[in-house]
Motif scaffolding. Sequence first.
Motif, PDB file in Angstrom:
ATOM      1  N   VAL A   1      -5.488  12.778  -0.450  1.00  0.00           N
ATOM      2  CA  VAL A   1      -4.774  11.654  -0.371  1.00  0.00           C
ATOM      3  C   VAL A   1      -3.896  11.833   0.509  1.00  0.00           C
ATOM      4  N   ARG A   2      -3.400  10.421   0.944  1.00  0.00           N
ATOM      5  CA  ARG A   2      -2.679  10.308   2.102  1.00  0.00           C
ATOM      6  C   ARG A   2      -1.449   9.291   1.573  1.00  0.00           C
ATOM      7  N   ALA A   3       0.007   9.825   1.588  1.00  0.00           N
ATOM      8  CA  ALA A   3       0.922   8.672   1.284  1.00  0.00           C
ATOM      9  C   ALA A   3       1.131   8.149   2.797  1.00  0.00           C
ATOM     10  N   VAL A   4       1.258   6.974   2.627  1.00  0.00           N
ATOM     11  CA  VAL A   4       1.576   6.013   4.065  1.00  0.00           C
ATOM     12  C   VAL A   4       2.927   5.284   3.970  1.00  0.00           C
TER      13      VAL A   4
ATOM     14  N   GLY B   1     -13.262   7.971   0.230  1.00  0.00           N
ATOM     15  CA  GLY B   1     -14.040   7.440  -0.770  1.00  0.00           C
ATOM     16  C   GLY B   1     -15.404   8.483  -1.158  1.00  0.00           C
ATOM     17  N   HIS B   2     -16.331   7.956  -1.524  1.00  0.00           N
ATOM     18  CA  HIS B   2     -17.526   8.935  -1.850  1.00  0.00           C
ATOM     19  C   HIS B   2     -18.783   8.245  -1.148  1.00  0.00           C
ATOM     20  N   GLY B   3     -19.842   9.099  -1.061  1.00  0.00           N
ATOM     21  CA  GLY B   3     -21.026   8.697  -0.313  1.00  0.00           C
ATOM     22  C   GLY B   3     -20.900   8.181   0.978  1.00  0.00           C
ATOM     23  N   LYS B   4     -21.335   7.159   0.893  1.00  0.00           N
ATOM     24  CA  LYS B   4     -21.246   6.322   2.629  1.00  0.00           C
ATOM     25  C   LYS B   4     -19.711   6.183   3.155  1.00  0.00           C
ATOM     26  N   ARG B   5     -18.743   6.436   1.962  1.00  0.00           N
ATOM     27  CA  ARG B   5     -17.340   5.902   2.420  1.00  0.00           C
ATOM     28  C   ARG B   5     -16.621   7.338   2.424  1.00  0.00           C
ATOM     29  N   SER B   6     -17.301   8.519   2.251  1.00  0.00           N
ATOM     30  CA  SER B   6     -16.484   9.690   2.324  1.00  0.00           C
ATOM     31  C   SER B   6     -15.876  10.143   3.535  1.00  0.00           C
ATOM     32  N   SER B   7     -16.186   9.505   4.603  1.00  0.00           N
ATOM     33  CA  SER B   7     -15.229   9.803   5.899  1.00  0.00           C
ATOM     34  C   SER B   7     -14.266   8.324   6.091  1.00  0.00           C
ATOM     35  N   TYR B   8     -13.956   7.639   5.118  1.00  0.00           N
ATOM     36  CA  TYR B   8     -12.983   6.471   5.279  1.00  0.00           C
ATOM     37  C   TYR B   8     -11.984   6.813   4.060  1.00  0.00           C
ATOM     38  N   PHE B   9     -10.790   6.356   4.496  1.00  0.00           N
ATOM     39  CA  PHE B   9      -9.907   6.088   3.471  1.00  0.00           C
ATOM     40  C   PHE B   9     -10.125   4.694   2.795  1.00  0.00           C
ATOM     41  N   SER B  10     -10.703   4.724   1.621  1.00  0.00           N
ATOM     42  CA  SER B  10     -11.190   3.570   0.921  1.00  0.00           C
ATOM     43  C   SER B  10     -10.756   2.953  -0.428  1.00  0.00           C
ATOM     44  N   ASP B  11     -10.043   4.084  -0.942  1.00  0.00           N
ATOM     45  CA  ASP B  11      -9.542   3.964  -2.268  1.00  0.00           C
ATOM     46  C   ASP B  11      -7.905   3.667  -2.214  1.00  0.00           C
ATOM     47  N   TYR B  12      -7.326   2.468  -2.730  1.00  0.00           N
ATOM     48  CA  TYR B  12      -6.165   2.296  -2.015  1.00  0.00           C
ATOM     49  C   TYR B  12      -5.118   2.080  -3.613  1.00  0.00           C
TER      50      TYR B  12
ATOM     51  N   TRP C   1      -5.447   2.188  10.115  1.00  0.00           N
ATOM     52  CA  TRP C   1      -4.142   2.024   9.547  1.00  0.00           C
ATOM     53  C   TRP C   1      -3.391   3.107   8.793  1.00  0.00           C
ATOM     54  N   VAL C   2      -4.239   3.509   7.796  1.00  0.00           N
ATOM     55  CA  VAL C   2      -3.826   4.565   7.085  1.00  0.00           C
ATOM     56  C   VAL C   2      -3.536   6.040   8.084  1.00  0.00           C
ATOM     57  N   ARG C   3      -4.672   6.332   8.848  1.00  0.00           N
ATOM     58  CA  ARG C   3      -4.409   7.323   9.639  1.00  0.00           C
ATOM     59  C   ARG C   3      -3.108   7.502  10.651  1.00  0.00           C
ATOM     60  N   ASP C   4      -2.857   6.217  11.060  1.00  0.00           N
ATOM     61  CA  ASP C   4      -1.845   5.862  12.034  1.00  0.00           C
ATOM     62  C   ASP C   4      -0.507   5.953  11.315  1.00  0.00           C
ATOM     63  N   HIS C   5      -0.445   5.727   9.982  1.00  0.00           N
ATOM     64  CA  HIS C   5       0.932   5.550   9.178  1.00  0.00           C
ATOM     65  C   HIS C   5       0.981   6.700   7.658  1.00  0.00           C
TER      66      HIS C   5
ATOM     67  N   LEU D   1       0.813  -1.111  -0.023  1.00  0.00           N
ATOM     68  CA  LEU D   1       0.002   0.059  -0.029  1.00  0.00           C
ATOM     69  C   LEU D   1       1.149   1.181  -0.033  1.00  0.00           C
ATOM     70  N   MET D   2       0.582   1.970  -0.919  1.00  0.00           N
ATOM     71  CA  MET D   2       1.494   3.304  -0.982  1.00  0.00           C
ATOM     72  C   MET D   2       0.514   4.729  -0.751  1.00  0.00           C
ATOM     73  N   TYR D   3      -0.638   4.741  -1.221  1.00  0.00           N
ATOM     74  CA  TYR D   3      -1.338   5.865  -1.108  1.00  0.00           C
ATOM     75  C   TYR D   3      -2.753   5.575  -0.738  1.00  0.00           C
ATOM     76  N   ALA D   4      -3.482   6.436  -0.106  1.00  0.00           N
ATOM     77  CA  ALA D   4      -5.133   6.090   0.348  1.00  0.00           C
ATOM     78  C   ALA D   4      -5.779   7.370  -0.103  1.00  0.00           C
ATOM     79  N   GLN D   5      -7.095   7.255  -0.435  1.00  0.00           N
ATOM     80  CA  GLN D   5      -7.651   8.254  -0.731  1.00  0.00           C
ATOM     81  C   GLN D   5      -9.237   7.989  -0.053  1.00  0.00           C
TER      82      GLN D   5
END
Length: 539
Positions: free
Chosen positions: A482-485, A411-422, A470-474, A405-409
């Motif tokens: 977008v987050r680089a992890v 999501g949309h709709g119900k997932r807009s509060s989660y990093f769900s695209d990897y 995990w994304v938030r912690d790393h 895993l390198m980046y996380a973005q």
Amino acid sequence: MERFAELLDRLVFTSSRNAKLRLMGAYFRTVGDPDRGHALAALTGVLEFKEAKPGQIRGLVQARVDPVLFEWSYDYVGDLAETTALIWPAKPGANRKPEITQVVETLAETKRAHVPDLIARWLDALEPTERWALLKLITGGLRVGVSERLAKTALSEAFATDLAEIEEVWHGLSPPYRELFAWLEGRQGRPEIDTRAAFRPLMLANPLEDHELDQLDVENYRAEWKWDGIRVQLVAGGGVQRIFSRTGEEITGTFPEIADAMTFDAVLDGELLVVRQGVVASFNDLQQRLNRKTVTKELLRDYPAHVRLYDILFESAEDLRGLTFDDRRARLQAFLERTRPARMDASQLLPAAGMDDLKQLREEARRRGIEGLMLKRKDSTYVAGRPKGPWFKWKRDPLTLDAVLMYAQRGHGKRSSYFSDYTFGTWRPVTERASEEAANKSEVNGWELVPVGKAYFGFTDQELRQLDKWVRDHTVERYGPVRAVDPQLVLEVAFDAVHPSNRHKSGVAMRFPRVSRIRWDKPASEADTLENLEKLVER
């Protein structure tokens, strides 16, 4: 706008298919014309406002609130419409609340320069949920878990009308669908449409599950290759030539060479491919032709389109859908021998006397660069939708590899509060040229990660929460949403195929990548290399 906003809000928080059907059905029965027709158009993705753009909305909200506050809020929420709806400074009573019809009709008549002022006045008048619905309507990104098929199913159930009949007339109608609702409510007859240019709903196949293999009576089925293109319907006659995608979207202008070859009077079902000298190219080649507004001579030359035909639905005015599959295939063969259209041929029927033969054919599919097998009952009529039993698709087993895993973005709709695209990558040796590229690339002992794909499904809701934490912690770098992890987490990625691609820096493109397993136990240094992925390329 209030009723429409309530509908969208309840749909986005409803996961049950039946509950969504009930919500839409109640709305269509109780809301009058033309509001319900415009809502139907919005839900099915038909509405388009060419003069209204997301950039205008961003500019409006940044003019009303501190731009830094907006950017931080947008970064957290991850959705432009939701962020704007929540942060917009309220002005109760500033203007009258617009209805959905007013929004649609006014935007259609307003020039781009005046659109921002118009949207601002509406936002001033609306409550937060109504603002969100307005902005989703304007930008077209509803993301409430409703497909065109589900919306039409809601109409079918709400007005006790056969879904196949609605499908038959759907593509001859346009918003706000007054004649459609008049027919559904029994106030007038079925709408008259130009059948020469009409899309007929396709018959679809169900996946063949392992437990169904022993129950399959092979003698009663016909086998074909499952070609890796896009399903199309060719409609021609009376000087009309139209090409539809499987969802009924017209794509005639994207494939003019196919339209030019449609000098017959028939409705045909097939697979659109790129074929060079009789050899089917990869789906990656076909992608070079998809969604093109302008088709150049170079595209026509380098990526020649071809249709491999499966079925014939109409010949002249004769409806053949009630015939058996065997009879329709005989009619298709006779039709092709008589008309000999350019850039078209019939999909081959494969000899299979028993299950062992089918299994061997399926094993051959990967070597041939084919998705798998289609199995169709010899006595099956052509039925719209996905009936259980007549047709099966038996795809080859997916490929897998371990990526980092390198980046996380978000999501949309119900997932807009989660990093769900990897976005994930594989290892390749560092070269002098590669070392001069982006400084944020991960490098370990002479190896660096290079992105090879992106996935946003394949995991459970519980795993999504674990991945998000995990994304938030790393997180090591932030780029808007977008987050680089820290490159530590290994994902087992499943995919159908991999092809060479000049569009990707890695030089390869995966087909349908998805997360099949989270390898919490595996160190990142043991993930796969780009060389291993390149060995799986279908050329």
